[in-house]
Design a protein around this motif. Sequence first.
Motif, PDB file in Angstrom:
ATOM      1  N   HIS A 368      -5.399   1.242   8.502  1.00  0.00           N
ATOM      2  CA  HIS A 368      -5.310   0.724   7.513  1.00  0.00           C
ATOM      3  C   HIS A 368      -4.678   0.410   6.267  1.00  0.00           C
ATOM      4  O   HIS A 368      -4.469   0.259   5.236  1.00  0.00           O
ATOM      5  N   SER A 369      -4.102  -1.207   7.051  1.00  0.00           N
ATOM      6  CA  SER A 369      -3.429  -1.333   5.898  1.00  0.00           C
ATOM      7  C   SER A 369      -3.516  -3.214   5.996  1.00  0.00           C
ATOM      8  O   SER A 369      -4.525  -4.032   7.176  1.00  0.00           O
ATOM      9  N   ARG A 370      -3.302  -3.867   4.776  1.00  0.00           N
ATOM     10  CA  ARG A 370      -3.488  -5.514   4.502  1.00  0.00           C
ATOM     11  C   ARG A 370      -2.965  -6.154   5.392  1.00  0.00           C
ATOM     12  O   ARG A 370      -1.365  -5.547   5.360  1.00  0.00           O
ATOM     13  N   PRO A 371      -2.607  -7.432   5.174  1.00  0.00           N
ATOM     14  CA  PRO A 371      -2.463  -8.078   6.057  1.00  0.00           C
ATOM     15  C   PRO A 371      -0.150  -7.679   4.673  1.00  0.00           C
ATOM     16  O   PRO A 371       0.549  -8.573   6.166  1.00  0.00           O
ATOM     17  N   ASP A 372      -1.190  -7.849   3.676  1.00  0.00           N
ATOM     18  CA  ASP A 372       0.851  -7.828   3.683  1.00  0.00           C
ATOM     19  C   ASP A 372       2.009  -6.123   3.417  1.00  0.00           C
ATOM     20  O   ASP A 372       2.571  -6.015   2.762  1.00  0.00           O
ATOM     21  N   GLY A 373       0.849  -5.251   4.647  1.00  0.00           N
ATOM     22  CA  GLY A 373       1.285  -4.118   4.436  1.00  0.00           C
ATOM     23  C   GLY A 373       0.450  -3.434   4.174  1.00  0.00           C
ATOM     24  O   GLY A 373       1.237  -1.183   3.947  1.00  0.00           O
ATOM     25  N   ARG A 374       0.415  -3.223   2.429  1.00  0.00           N
ATOM     26  CA  ARG A 374      -0.189  -2.320   1.302  1.00  0.00           C
ATOM     27  C   ARG A 374      -1.455  -1.173   2.399  1.00  0.00           C
ATOM     28  O   ARG A 374      -2.026  -1.941   2.784  1.00  0.00           O
ATOM     29  N   LEU A 375      -1.651  -0.406   1.596  1.00  0.00           N
ATOM     30  CA  LEU A 375      -1.960   0.560   2.407  1.00  0.00           C
ATOM     31  C   LEU A 375      -3.393   0.508   2.136  1.00  0.00           C
ATOM     32  O   LEU A 375      -3.773   0.911   0.153  1.00  0.00           O
ATOM     33  N   GLY A 376      -4.693   0.976   1.993  1.00  0.00           N
ATOM     34  CA  GLY A 376      -6.545   0.529   1.866  1.00  0.00           C
ATOM     35  C   GLY A 376      -6.115  -0.770   1.040  1.00  0.00           C
ATOM     36  O   GLY A 376      -5.677  -1.352   0.855  1.00  0.00           O
ATOM     37  N   GLY A 377      -7.902  -0.198   0.814  1.00  0.00           N
ATOM     38  CA  GLY A 377      -7.826  -2.064   0.162  1.00  0.00           C
ATOM     39  C   GLY A 377      -7.644  -1.758  -1.058  1.00  0.00           C
ATOM     40  O   GLY A 377      -6.854  -1.180  -1.760  1.00  0.00           O
ATOM     41  N   ALA A 378      -7.888  -2.924  -1.972  1.00  0.00           N
ATOM     42  CA  ALA A 378      -7.358  -3.229  -3.683  1.00  0.00           C
ATOM     43  C   ALA A 378      -7.927  -3.004  -4.523  1.00  0.00           C
ATOM     44  O   ALA A 378      -9.169  -2.352  -4.620  1.00  0.00           O
ATOM     45  N   GLY A 379      -7.272  -2.740  -5.851  1.00  0.00           N
ATOM     46  CA  GLY A 379      -8.481  -2.373  -7.148  1.00  0.00           C
ATOM     47  C   GLY A 379      -8.498  -0.859  -7.065  1.00  0.00           C
ATOM     48  O   GLY A 379      -7.688   0.039  -6.457  1.00  0.00           O
ATOM     49  N   GLU A 380      -9.734  -0.726  -7.058  1.00  0.00           N
ATOM     50  CA  GLU A 380      -9.270   1.102  -6.651  1.00  0.00           C
ATOM     51  C   GLU A 380      -9.962   1.931  -5.660  1.00  0.00           C
ATOM     52  O   GLU A 380      -9.717   3.249  -5.701  1.00  0.00           O
ATOM     53  N   ASP A 381      -9.597   1.045  -4.639  1.00  0.00           N
ATOM     54  CA  ASP A 381      -9.901   1.350  -2.756  1.00  0.00           C
ATOM     55  C   ASP A 381      -7.979   1.788  -2.762  1.00  0.00           C
ATOM     56  O   ASP A 381      -8.222   1.787  -1.866  1.00  0.00           O
ATOM     57  N   GLY A 421      -4.377  11.607  -5.571  1.00  0.00           N
ATOM     58  CA  GLY A 421      -5.078  12.286  -3.933  1.00  0.00           C
ATOM     59  C   GLY A 421      -5.294  11.252  -2.965  1.00  0.00           C
ATOM     60  O   GLY A 421      -6.259  11.531  -2.250  1.00  0.00           O
ATOM     61  N   ARG A 422      -4.768  10.681  -3.893  1.00  0.00           N
ATOM     62  CA  ARG A 422      -4.546   9.702  -2.293  1.00  0.00           C
ATOM     63  C   ARG A 422      -3.130   8.619  -2.137  1.00  0.00           C
ATOM     64  O   ARG A 422      -2.625   8.929  -2.702  1.00  0.00           O
ATOM     65  N   LEU A 423      -2.968   8.924  -0.292  1.00  0.00           N
ATOM     66  CA  LEU A 423      -1.801   8.158  -0.112  1.00  0.00           C
ATOM     67  C   LEU A 423      -1.253   6.844   0.137  1.00  0.00           C
ATOM     68  O   LEU A 423      -2.082   5.624  -0.120  1.00  0.00           O
ATOM     69  N   GLN A 424      -0.353   6.397  -0.968  1.00  0.00           N
ATOM     70  CA  GLN A 424      -0.455   4.915  -1.503  1.00  0.00           C
ATOM     71  C   GLN A 424       0.746   4.492  -0.710  1.00  0.00           C
ATOM     72  O   GLN A 424       1.573   5.199  -0.972  1.00  0.00           O
ATOM     73  N   GLY A 425       1.360   3.329  -0.945  1.00  0.00           N
ATOM     74  CA  GLY A 425       2.759   2.669   0.002  1.00  0.00           C
ATOM     75  C   GLY A 425       2.474   1.613   0.731  1.00  0.00           C
ATOM     76  O   GLY A 425       0.782   0.533   0.447  1.00  0.00           O
ATOM     77  N   ARG A 426       2.757   1.410   1.576  1.00  0.00           N
ATOM     78  CA  ARG A 426       2.868   0.284   2.855  1.00  0.00           C
ATOM     79  C   ARG A 426       4.365  -0.222   3.342  1.00  0.00           C
ATOM     80  O   ARG A 426       5.244   0.414   3.456  1.00  0.00           O
ATOM     81  N   LEU A 427       3.798  -0.427   4.756  1.00  0.00           N
ATOM     82  CA  LEU A 427       3.980  -1.257   5.970  1.00  0.00           C
ATOM     83  C   LEU A 427       5.112  -1.277   5.359  1.00  0.00           C
ATOM     84  O   LEU A 427       6.024  -2.309   4.865  1.00  0.00           O
ATOM     85  N   ALA A 428       6.705  -0.893   6.630  1.00  0.00           N
ATOM     86  CA  ALA A 428       7.968  -1.819   6.427  1.00  0.00           C
ATOM     87  C   ALA A 428       7.799  -3.092   7.247  1.00  0.00           C
ATOM     88  O   ALA A 428       7.195  -3.032   7.988  1.00  0.00           O
ATOM     89  N   GLU A 429       8.335  -3.674   6.683  1.00  0.00           N
ATOM     90  CA  GLU A 429       8.067  -4.928   7.423  1.00  0.00           C
ATOM     91  C   GLU A 429       8.684  -5.162   8.654  1.00  0.00           C
ATOM     92  O   GLU A 429       8.132  -5.876   9.361  1.00  0.00           O
ATOM     93  N   LEU A 432       4.845  -4.954  10.126  1.00  0.00           N
ATOM     94  CA  LEU A 432       4.280  -5.826   9.846  1.00  0.00           C
ATOM     95  C   LEU A 432       3.225  -5.937  10.933  1.00  0.00           C
ATOM     96  O   LEU A 432       1.908  -6.025  10.202  1.00  0.00           O
ATOM     97  N   PRO A 433       3.497  -6.359  12.325  1.00  0.00           N
ATOM     98  CA  PRO A 433       3.267  -7.409  13.417  1.00  0.00           C
ATOM     99  C   PRO A 433       1.576  -5.972  13.697  1.00  0.00           C
ATOM    100  O   PRO A 433       0.644  -6.610  14.726  1.00  0.00           O
ATOM    101  N   LEU A 434       1.598  -5.053  13.473  1.00  0.00           N
ATOM    102  CA  LEU A 434       1.146  -3.850  13.614  1.00  0.00           C
ATOM    103  C   LEU A 434      -0.446  -3.672  13.449  1.00  0.00           C
ATOM    104  O   LEU A 434      -1.164  -2.485  12.585  1.00  0.00           O
ATOM    105  N   SER A 435      -0.111  -4.345  11.649  1.00  0.00           N
ATOM    106  CA  SER A 435      -0.946  -3.829  11.080  1.00  0.00           C
ATOM    107  C   SER A 435      -2.817  -4.477  11.077  1.00  0.00           C
ATOM    108  O   SER A 435      -2.876  -5.012  12.107  1.00  0.00           O
ATOM    109  N   GLY A 436      -3.557  -3.127  10.355  1.00  0.00           N
ATOM    110  CA  GLY A 436      -4.823  -3.587  11.070  1.00  0.00           C
ATOM    111  C   GLY A 436      -5.606  -4.415  10.302  1.00  0.00           C
ATOM    112  O   GLY A 436      -6.812  -4.330   9.961  1.00  0.00           O
ATOM    113  N   LEU A 437      -4.511  -5.321   9.220  1.00  0.00           N
ATOM    114  CA  LEU A 437      -5.269  -6.043   8.567  1.00  0.00           C
ATOM    115  C   LEU A 437      -6.962  -6.486   8.194  1.00  0.00           C
ATOM    116  O   LEU A 437      -7.870  -7.025   7.536  1.00  0.00           O
ATOM    117  N   LEU A 438      -6.434  -5.225   7.011  1.00  0.00           N
ATOM    118  CA  LEU A 438      -7.839  -4.100   6.623  1.00  0.00           C
ATOM    119  C   LEU A 438      -7.803  -5.159   5.380  1.00  0.00           C
ATOM    120  O   LEU A 438      -7.704  -5.944   4.798  1.00  0.00           O
TER     121      LEU A 438
END
Length: 438
Positions: A368-381, A421-429, A432-438
């Motif tokens: 559930h990470s974006r290509p840059d590693g950030r968790l979840g979607g953008a904005g409110e998500d 109520g949400r887990l925020q953060g990003r993957l370590a560099e 990044l190859p394991l990102s699901g590209l959300l």
Amino acid sequence: MSAGTGGRGELFADGTDGDRTAAAAAAGAGGGTRRAAAAGAGPGTTGGSVTAVTFSDRAPGPSPAAAPASHVPPGVPPRRDGSAPVPRARTAAPGAAPRRREQSRERGRERGREKKPWGKIAQRIVPYDLQPDVLRQELVDLGNEFRAYQRSPEPDLAVLAALHDRKARAFAAWATVADDASLREEAERAEAAARTTREMNANRLGLAPDGDGPVIERLLTRVQGAHGRSVLEYVRVRAPLPTAQARLAVLMLTLRSARAGTGNVTGQDLGGWLQGDAERVLEQLVDVGWLRLPDEVAAADVLDARPEEPVQVTVPSLLLDAPRPFSFGKVTRARLSGWAQRTVGDRKLRKKKSGAATRLLAVYTAAHSRPDGRLGGAGEDEGLGLDAVAGLCGLPPGDVAEHAGLLVAADWLADGEVVGGRLQGRLAERVLPLSGLL
């Protein structure tokens, strides 16, 4: 006025206007002589034959014997001198001339169509008379190139994005020429398709969408990442046991047997996933009926299976006669299984002796990470909902932050905290190859 014979012995007589009569020429052209029909024939007899002489300034009617019968249409009155009337020229039917002109123009158009190449693009026929001609030729070429791309054995997303760009420009120009709103909508769809295709290509190559940044060899494509999330949701909802160890085993065995309901496992696989809990968890899954082992094979025997002689296990709910929960093929199944195996067996997670719940959280954050590693979607998500995370990992929602801290310590997450109520953060560099590209 004079009379005589021509160069071929033909009899003629000149009238006051010097014309030679057609009748005299016709008399000689027949190749024979006509005998006089009555006594007292005048001058013009030759060789015992009598030929009637006709003068050009007088037009006597032919003798009854020599005059051919002519057809007189019904209702046509005879001439005053008793001779047969001359039939009038036929009058063309009303509208015949315009029809002939239209037919001629249609034949011209058909010849024009034959000279110009036929074209079709996006289920539309390219008009043969579309102007400017350079626009028409571009639309024809684009249609041919799209069809050629569809027949190519290997996809090239960079080429496909370029084709969509050209299509967007061509349809925008066509919409302006034809003043057609549907063509303008097609141009907008082509622009969106070009953007999406470029993003897919960037994700596949590990590039940022604008083409900048380091190249990252991604293990999954964006579509495969979506399939991976569907498997995680299936496990979250359908896992037969609530513990983290059982859920981790269900996840890995589901990926092994997702296509046909059967999959091969070894003792090394189970020991890597569950460490000392492997035999107990296998027995629990067999007891509840979620897993089926071969006849006369116990859970302990599976732990002894070597890579050259794996044990084939069965997941009844995934057999072919059951409703199919997944729609991906064997290539995607193998890729997802390898991705999960690499995540669960991460070297630093093993070094930290991370438990099943922490490893499940690692899989969930990667998927559930974006290509840059950030968790979840953008904005409110942005970020991940604690309830969904806790449901997969077999944890109370309040314990998610603790396990996220363990992932930060193992250099799996660069940062991670619970906010609102949400887990925020990003993957370590490094992951990044394991990102699901959300």
